[in-house]
Design a protein around this motif. Structure first.
Motif, PDB file in Angstrom:
ATOM      1  N   PHE A 250       6.418 -13.067   1.209  1.00  0.00           N
ATOM      2  CA  PHE A 250       5.222 -12.315   1.277  1.00  0.00           C
ATOM      3  C   PHE A 250       5.661 -10.962   0.986  1.00  0.00           C
ATOM      4  CE2 PHE A 250       4.310 -15.995   4.335  1.00  0.00           C
ATOM      5  CZ  PHE A 250       2.901 -16.018   3.808  1.00  0.00           C
ATOM      6  N   ARG A 251       6.751 -10.230   1.234  1.00  0.00           N
ATOM      7  CA  ARG A 251       6.652  -8.872   1.171  1.00  0.00           C
ATOM      8  C   ARG A 251       7.013  -8.574  -0.337  1.00  0.00           C
ATOM      9  NH1 ARG A 251      11.200  -9.339   5.999  1.00  0.00           N
ATOM     10  NH2 ARG A 251       9.761  -8.677   7.892  1.00  0.00           N
ATOM     11  N   SER A 252       7.469  -9.550  -1.044  1.00  0.00           N
ATOM     12  CA  SER A 252       7.778  -9.400  -2.499  1.00  0.00           C
ATOM     13  C   SER A 252       6.452  -9.507  -3.088  1.00  0.00           C
ATOM     14  CB  SER A 252       8.504 -10.218  -3.105  1.00  0.00           C
ATOM     15  OG  SER A 252       7.674 -11.692  -3.343  1.00  0.00           O
ATOM     16  N   GLY A 254       4.003  -7.509  -1.931  1.00  0.00           N
ATOM     17  CA  GLY A 254       3.275  -6.315  -1.513  1.00  0.00           C
ATOM     18  C   GLY A 254       2.770  -6.540   0.120  1.00  0.00           C
ATOM     19  N   TRP A 255       3.301  -7.629   0.878  1.00  0.00           N
ATOM     20  CA  TRP A 255       2.475  -7.626   2.049  1.00  0.00           C
ATOM     21  C   TRP A 255       3.154  -6.758   2.860  1.00  0.00           C
ATOM     22  CZ3 TRP A 255      -0.118 -12.328   4.638  1.00  0.00           C
ATOM     23  CH2 TRP A 255      -1.148 -12.916   3.649  1.00  0.00           C
ATOM     24  N   SER A 256       2.730  -6.003   3.997  1.00  0.00           N
ATOM     25  CA  SER A 256       3.505  -5.229   5.020  1.00  0.00           C
ATOM     26  C   SER A 256       3.646  -5.993   6.237  1.00  0.00           C
ATOM     27  CB  SER A 256       2.426  -4.001   5.143  1.00  0.00           C
ATOM     28  OG  SER A 256       0.935  -4.568   5.930  1.00  0.00           O
ATOM     29  N   ASP A 257       4.297  -5.562   7.072  1.00  0.00           N
ATOM     30  CA  ASP A 257       4.427  -6.316   8.230  1.00  0.00           C
ATOM     31  C   ASP A 257       3.261  -6.431   8.963  1.00  0.00           C
ATOM     32  OD1 ASP A 257       7.234  -6.735   7.797  1.00  0.00           O
ATOM     33  OD2 ASP A 257       8.017  -4.762   9.128  1.00  0.00           O
ATOM     34  N   SER A 258       2.588  -5.471   9.124  1.00  0.00           N
ATOM     35  CA  SER A 258       1.112  -5.684   9.663  1.00  0.00           C
ATOM     36  C   SER A 258       0.242  -6.801   9.089  1.00  0.00           C
ATOM     37  CB  SER A 258       0.356  -4.341   9.573  1.00  0.00           C
ATOM     38  OG  SER A 258      -0.960  -4.335  10.285  1.00  0.00           O
ATOM     39  N   ASP A 259       0.200  -6.840   7.839  1.00  0.00           N
ATOM     40  CA  ASP A 259      -0.374  -8.040   7.269  1.00  0.00           C
ATOM     41  C   ASP A 259      -0.020  -9.491   7.719  1.00  0.00           C
ATOM     42  OD1 ASP A 259      -2.049  -6.483   5.562  1.00  0.00           O
ATOM     43  OD2 ASP A 259      -0.476  -6.491   3.931  1.00  0.00           O
ATOM     44  N   ILE A 260       1.445  -9.558   7.658  1.00  0.00           N
ATOM     45  CA  ILE A 260       2.156 -10.646   8.154  1.00  0.00           C
ATOM     46  C   ILE A 260       1.743 -11.154   9.691  1.00  0.00           C
ATOM     47  CG2 ILE A 260       4.362 -11.881   8.530  1.00  0.00           C
ATOM     48  CD1 ILE A 260       5.506 -10.182   6.095  1.00  0.00           C
ATOM     49  N   THR A 262      -0.614 -10.286  11.416  1.00  0.00           N
ATOM     50  CA  THR A 262      -2.022 -10.461  11.421  1.00  0.00           C
ATOM     51  C   THR A 262      -2.434 -11.980  10.935  1.00  0.00           C
ATOM     52  OG1 THR A 262      -3.068  -8.326  10.861  1.00  0.00           O
ATOM     53  CG2 THR A 262      -4.362 -10.185  10.547  1.00  0.00           C
ATOM     54  N   MET A 263      -1.592 -12.309  10.028  1.00  0.00           N
ATOM     55  CA  MET A 263      -1.898 -13.786   9.613  1.00  0.00           C
ATOM     56  C   MET A 263      -1.126 -14.732  10.576  1.00  0.00           C
ATOM     57  SD  MET A 263       0.421 -15.576   6.362  1.00  0.00           S
ATOM     58  CE  MET A 263       1.981 -15.503   7.296  1.00  0.00           C
ATOM     59  N   GLU A 292      -6.616  -9.143  -2.153  1.00  0.00           N
ATOM     60  CA  GLU A 292      -5.709  -7.934  -1.627  1.00  0.00           C
ATOM     61  C   GLU A 292      -5.018  -8.885  -0.448  1.00  0.00           C
ATOM     62  OE1 GLU A 292      -4.923  -4.936  -2.202  1.00  0.00           O
ATOM     63  OE2 GLU A 292      -6.536  -4.942  -3.850  1.00  0.00           O
ATOM     64  N   SER A 293      -3.613  -8.699   0.037  1.00  0.00           N
ATOM     65  CA  SER A 293      -3.032  -8.870   1.073  1.00  0.00           C
ATOM     66  C   SER A 293      -3.888  -9.028   2.362  1.00  0.00           C
ATOM     67  CB  SER A 293      -1.607  -8.430   1.253  1.00  0.00           C
ATOM     68  OG  SER A 293      -1.787  -6.919   1.478  1.00  0.00           O
ATOM     69  N   SER A 294      -4.426  -8.011   2.764  1.00  0.00           N
ATOM     70  CA  SER A 294      -5.038  -7.921   3.751  1.00  0.00           C
ATOM     71  C   SER A 294      -6.246  -8.989   3.875  1.00  0.00           C
ATOM     72  CB  SER A 294      -5.828  -6.521   3.831  1.00  0.00           C
ATOM     73  OG  SER A 294      -6.723  -6.362   2.739  1.00  0.00           O
ATOM     74  N   TYR A 295      -6.941  -9.091   2.684  1.00  0.00           N
ATOM     75  CA  TYR A 295      -7.998 -10.406   2.890  1.00  0.00           C
ATOM     76  C   TYR A 295      -7.362 -11.714   3.217  1.00  0.00           C
ATOM     77  CZ  TYR A 295     -11.653 -13.655   1.560  1.00  0.00           C
ATOM     78  OH  TYR A 295     -12.703 -14.540   1.526  1.00  0.00           O
ATOM     79  N   LEU A 296      -6.330 -11.944   2.554  1.00  0.00           N
ATOM     80  CA  LEU A 296      -5.508 -13.465   2.825  1.00  0.00           C
ATOM     81  C   LEU A 296      -4.846 -13.325   4.119  1.00  0.00           C
ATOM     82  CD1 LEU A 296      -3.460 -13.735  -0.813  1.00  0.00           C
ATOM     83  CD2 LEU A 296      -5.836 -14.827   0.159  1.00  0.00           C
ATOM     84  N   ALA A 297      -4.528 -12.170   4.563  1.00  0.00           N
ATOM     85  CA  ALA A 297      -3.909 -12.199   6.125  1.00  0.00           C
ATOM     86  C   ALA A 297      -5.137 -12.628   7.086  1.00  0.00           C
ATOM     87  CB  ALA A 297      -3.433 -10.754   6.287  1.00  0.00           C
ATOM     88  N   SER A 298      -6.427 -12.178   6.804  1.00  0.00           N
ATOM     89  CA  SER A 298      -7.495 -12.299   7.651  1.00  0.00           C
ATOM     90  C   SER A 298      -8.160 -13.542   7.350  1.00  0.00           C
ATOM     91  CB  SER A 298      -8.396 -11.337   7.515  1.00  0.00           C
ATOM     92  OG  SER A 298      -9.135 -11.138   6.509  1.00  0.00           O
ATOM     93  N   HIS A 299      -7.735 -14.331   6.355  1.00  0.00           N
ATOM     94  CA  HIS A 299      -8.273 -15.679   5.903  1.00  0.00           C
ATOM     95  C   HIS A 299      -7.221 -16.600   5.507  1.00  0.00           C
ATOM     96  CE1 HIS A 299     -11.475 -13.080   5.231  1.00  0.00           C
ATOM     97  NE2 HIS A 299     -12.257 -13.957   5.546  1.00  0.00           N
TER      98      HIS A 299
END
Length: 368
Positions: A250-252, A254-260, A262-263, A292-299
């Protein structure tokens, strides 16, 4: 000096003779064992000697391994499965079938195990046939019977993890079940978790306590959240190295710890996706579709679907509907991918049946 009369001395002599004779028979059986293992079970000469050396003495009784071998064959074990049983414990070949082996096998049969299922469980259950029937086996299986909803569920658990038969479950599992109950898991939750991964309940309570702590601390899922149980389910199925590898993927991207976090809070089981699939879906959604990672994290549900069998065929159908102007309003991509198969067929596939039958056939054959 010993107070033996004439008859007493004779009886003492006969007793000593019988003991020596029994010892002779047992020793002879052990000495012939390498040959028996080679001829009857296909052991190599070297392996047969190594296995035979594990038997140092035998109790008087059945010293005819042919009887045990025939019994194993009758209940469905093949030669390789018998070797799996015998290699670590060759003394099994000298067990009393009627008094020792049959009653233990019968207990498993009472729970519905038979044929290849019974043979597989026995072959992989290790110490089961060497465990006391009334001191270990019956109490453990009765404990499972009370924990699970049916005998079928007990059989299902044993097929998934024959190692359960190694343990005194009423002693080993109780602390872990109490821990799960204390964090709010229902009986149904515990049963589902057990059937999915029985080994969780065989761990030391400290191990499960650490899992519970990490779910709350590392992924910020409170114990009163209905997702907490799924967080425990997810972490308990992963080694720390496997978890770190997946987080690294996930981090590779560009996901942040916050994104992870949230997911995981929304769908903990996302972290049970294989590394290969995880890389592929992230590459597709973030590389080709530019999400974006934020969208995938919330879906996070999007990450769980099969690209080949669900996502790509549905995208293809959606593109054709747009191209042929067979759809009035372009639906949300997430809605299209997430909707049930029945809904998707009715709303998006059937309209193509007459207009573009080849495309309809393509979707039906795509594995849905």
């Amino acid at each position: 000096m010993f107070g033996l009369g004439k008859n007493g001395g004779k009886m003492h002599f006969l007793s000593m003779y019988c003991i020596k004779k029994e010892h002779f028979c047992s020793t002879t059986s052990v000495n012939l064992m390498p040959e028996f293992l080679v001829n009857s079970l296909g052991f190599s000469r070297e392996k047969s000697i190594s296995v035979s050396n594990k038997v140092t003495c035998l109790k008087p009784g059945n010293n005819k391994p042919e009887i045990v071998l025939n019994f194993f064959k009758q209940i469905g074990l093949d030669k390789n499965q018998i070797k799996m049983l015998v290699s670590p414990a060759p003394s099994l070949l000298f067990a009393d079938v009627g008094k020792t082996l049959e009653p233990k096998v019968k207990v498993l049969q009472e729970f519905g195990l038979s044929g290849s299922d019974l043979a597989s469980v026995l072959a992989r259950s290790g110490a089961f046939l060497r465990t006391g029937l009334d001191t270990g086996i019956r109490p453990s299986l009765e404990y499972l019977r009370k924990l699970l909803s049916s005998d079928d569920s007990v059989a299902k658990a044993l097929k998934r993890s024959p190692a359960l038969l190694h343990y005194r479950l009423h002693i080993v599992m109780a602390p872990n079940i109490l821990l799960l109950q204390n964090i709010g898991c229902s009986s149904l939750d515990i049963e589902k978790l057990f059937l999915r991964n029985p080994r969780i309940f065989l761990q030391k309570p400290e191990w499960l306590e650490d899992i519970v702590r990490r779910v709350e601390k590392d992924f910020c899922i409170p114990k009163d959240s209905w997702m907490f149980f799924y967080g425990v389910k997810m972490l308990s199925s992963l080694s720390k190295s496997s978890l770190e590898m997946k987080l690294g993927i996930f981090r590779s991207f560009g996901w942040s710890d916050s994104d992870i976090i949230t997911m995981v809070q929304r769908l903990p089981l996302c972290l049970t996706i294989s590394e290969a699939k995880l890389s592929n879906v992230l590459k597709f959604f973030m590389g080709e579709l530019e999400y974006e990672s934020s969208y995938l994290a919330s879906h996070p549900t999007l990450l769980m679907f099969s690209l080949e069998k669900r996502v790509l065929p549905r995208i293809k159908i959606l593109e054709l509907l747009k191209e042929k102007q067979l759809i009035k309003r372009v639906p949300c991509f997430y809605t299209v991918i997430k909707c049930s198969e029945c809904q998707f067929l009715e709303n998006y596939v059937l309209p193509l049946r007459n207009e573009m039958p080849e495309v309809y056939d393509f979707y039906i054959k795509s594995g849905n």
